[in-house]
Design a protein around this motif. Structure first.
Motif, short mmCIF file in Angstrom:
data_model
loop_
_atom_site.label_atom_id
_atom_site.label_comp_id
_atom_site.label_asym_id
_atom_site.label_seq_id
_atom_site.Cartn_x
_atom_site.Cartn_y
_atom_site.Cartn_z
N GLU A 16 0.83 -1.34 0.06
CA GLU A 16 0.05 -0.14 0.07
C GLU A 16 0.84 1.43 -0.06
OE1 GLU A 16 -2.95 -0.22 3.30
OE2 GLU A 16 -2.79 2.11 3.11
N PHE A 17 1.86 1.21 0.64
CA PHE A 17 2.86 2.31 0.66
C PHE A 17 3.64 2.57 -0.72
CE2 PHE A 17 3.46 2.06 5.52
CZ PHE A 17 2.55 3.25 5.94
N GLY A 18 3.60 1.74 -1.49
CA GLY A 18 4.34 1.42 -2.71
C GLY A 18 5.61 1.14 -2.51
N LEU A 19 5.88 0.61 -1.42
CA LEU A 19 7.35 -0.19 -1.30
C LEU A 19 7.36 -1.57 -1.99
CD1 LEU A 19 7.83 1.31 2.34
CD2 LEU A 19 8.95 2.17 0.27
N LEU A 20 6.57 -2.24 -1.63
CA LEU A 20 6.70 -3.57 -2.09
C LEU A 20 6.00 -3.94 -3.42
CD1 LEU A 20 7.61 -6.42 -1.38
CD2 LEU A 20 5.24 -7.07 -0.45
N LYS A 21 6.85 -4.26 -4.56
CA LYS A 21 6.36 -4.37 -5.59
C LYS A 21 5.61 -5.64 -6.07
CE LYS A 21 7.96 -0.18 -6.78
NZ LYS A 21 8.48 0.57 -5.41
N MET A 22 6.29 -6.74 -5.85
CA MET A 22 5.67 -8.12 -6.13
C MET A 22 6.00 -8.85 -4.65
SD MET A 22 3.84 -9.68 -7.99
CE MET A 22 3.73 -8.58 -9.46
N LEU A 23 4.79 -9.96 -4.40
CA LEU A 23 5.08 -10.70 -3.42
C LEU A 23 5.08 -12.26 -3.93
CD1 LEU A 23 4.82 -11.98 -0.53
CD2 LEU A 23 2.68 -10.92 -0.45
N ILE A 24 6.04 -12.98 -3.94
CA ILE A 24 6.16 -14.51 -4.57
C ILE A 24 5.80 -15.29 -3.12
CG2 ILE A 24 7.40 -16.04 -5.97
CD1 ILE A 24 9.03 -13.34 -6.38
N THR A 25 4.85 -16.03 -3.26
CA THR A 25 4.57 -17.00 -2.38
C THR A 25 4.69 -18.58 -2.94
OG1 THR A 25 3.24 -17.55 -0.29
CG2 THR A 25 2.11 -16.92 -2.40
N GLN A 26 5.17 -19.38 -1.99
CA GLN A 26 5.06 -20.83 -2.06
C GLN A 26 3.62 -21.33 -1.44
OE1 GLN A 26 9.18 -22.66 -1.28
NE2 GLN A 26 9.35 -20.71 -0.47
N ASN A 27 3.21 -20.41 -0.71
CA ASN A 27 1.77 -20.92 0.03
C ASN A 27 0.54 -21.20 -0.56
OD1 ASN A 27 3.66 -20.78 2.12
ND2 ASN A 27 2.77 -19.02 3.11
#
Ligand code: OAD
Length: 251
Positions: free
Chosen positions: A94-105
């Protein structure tokens, strides 16, 4: 305590100054939501045999048994809520800091927590696809009857997850690698890094002179190479990181 604080501070600096921050998560991030991990003392692979439950051969041999196991896991996941670590990652997006989240879950908790840019490398337990016609369905609740059959053609459906011995869907894999190559900072949370190709992603970042922040309650093959290793529970570490970032962002 002093050392812990300085590691958090260092992680915050890396996150705030990142040009392309990504995250890689594993079962450890959902452990504090009450979902068992795979390895470790009470891990699923201590109690169950992967080759009997999570391979295409196992499904061919006994689809009902495989579906029963997935139904049981769906029941556990259904009761679980996203925890502070999932919520903090959504906040970083939301802050624009994290561009992509890759999960194995496969539990879907990142999306439930509010993250939008998510690559689910190993699929999602709340979906099934037909083994015959390819039709997809989504579940809101664990299915009443297993094995699940296709509402279109009546043939057998299978959980839309990646089993051992199966390739990761091309699109998800390509996007994950593309992200790793773009990342100058990667947060690696709650994964033993024992399963490929996910395990290679943080090493791509390091090889390209990027930085890696690892949060894990145990050491992994990455720990000695990680730029910052925070030996804490995911919720505790992520809460501290997010509190600091919140302060900076509201200045
Ligand atoms: P694992 O069960 O292998 O590892 C979980 C990791 O989380 C371990 O390194 C733990 O030390 C760490 N951990 C546990 N609790 C934690 C907490 N509260 N905070 C931080 N860390 C914690 O799970 P994965 O690495 O996700 O694949 O496993 C990878 C893949 O292997 C899974 O996606 C699954 C499995 O077999 C398939 O089913 C294809």
């Amino acid at each position: 305590m002093e050392e812990k604080n300085s590691l958090i501070k260092r992680a915050v600096e890396l996150i705030i100054n990142a040009k392309y921050l990504t995250a890689l998560t594993g079962a450890g991030i959902s452990a504090e939501s009450g979902i068992p991990t795979f390895r470790g003392k009470n891990g699923l692979w201590k109690r169950f045999r992967a080759e009997e439950l999570a391979t295409p051969e196992a499904f061919l041999k006994n689809p009902k048994l495989v579906w029963e196991w997935y139904k049981w896991r769906m029941e556990i996941i259904h009761k679980a809520k996203p925890n502070d670590a999932h919520l903090c990652l959504a906040k970083l997006e939301e802050f624009g800091l994290l561009k992509m989240l890759i999960t194995q879950n496969v539990d879907g908790l990142h999306i439930k927590a509010g993250s939008s840019n998510v690559i689910e490398l190993h699929g999602n337990i709340w979906r099934a696809r037909c083994t015959h016609c390819g039709f997809h369905i989504a579940f809101n609740n664990p299915p009443n009857n297993v094995p699940v059959t296709c509402p279109e053609c009546g043939k057998l459906m299978r959980p839309d997850v990646v089993w051992f011995g199966e390739p990761i869907p091309r699109d998800a894999l390509d996007r994950a690698f593309e992200c790793a190559f773009k990342s100058d900072v990667m947060l690696v949370i709650g994964t033993s890094l024992l399963v490929q190709p996910a395990a290679s992603l943080p090493f791509i970042v390091l090889r390209n002179n990027g930085k890696v922040i690892e949060i894990n309650t145990s050491n992994t093959i990455l720990t000695r190479k990680a730029t910052v290793f925070i030996n804490q529970k995911a919720t505790e570490a992520m809460k501290m990181i997010c509190e600091e970032i919140n302060k900076i962002m509201s200045q």
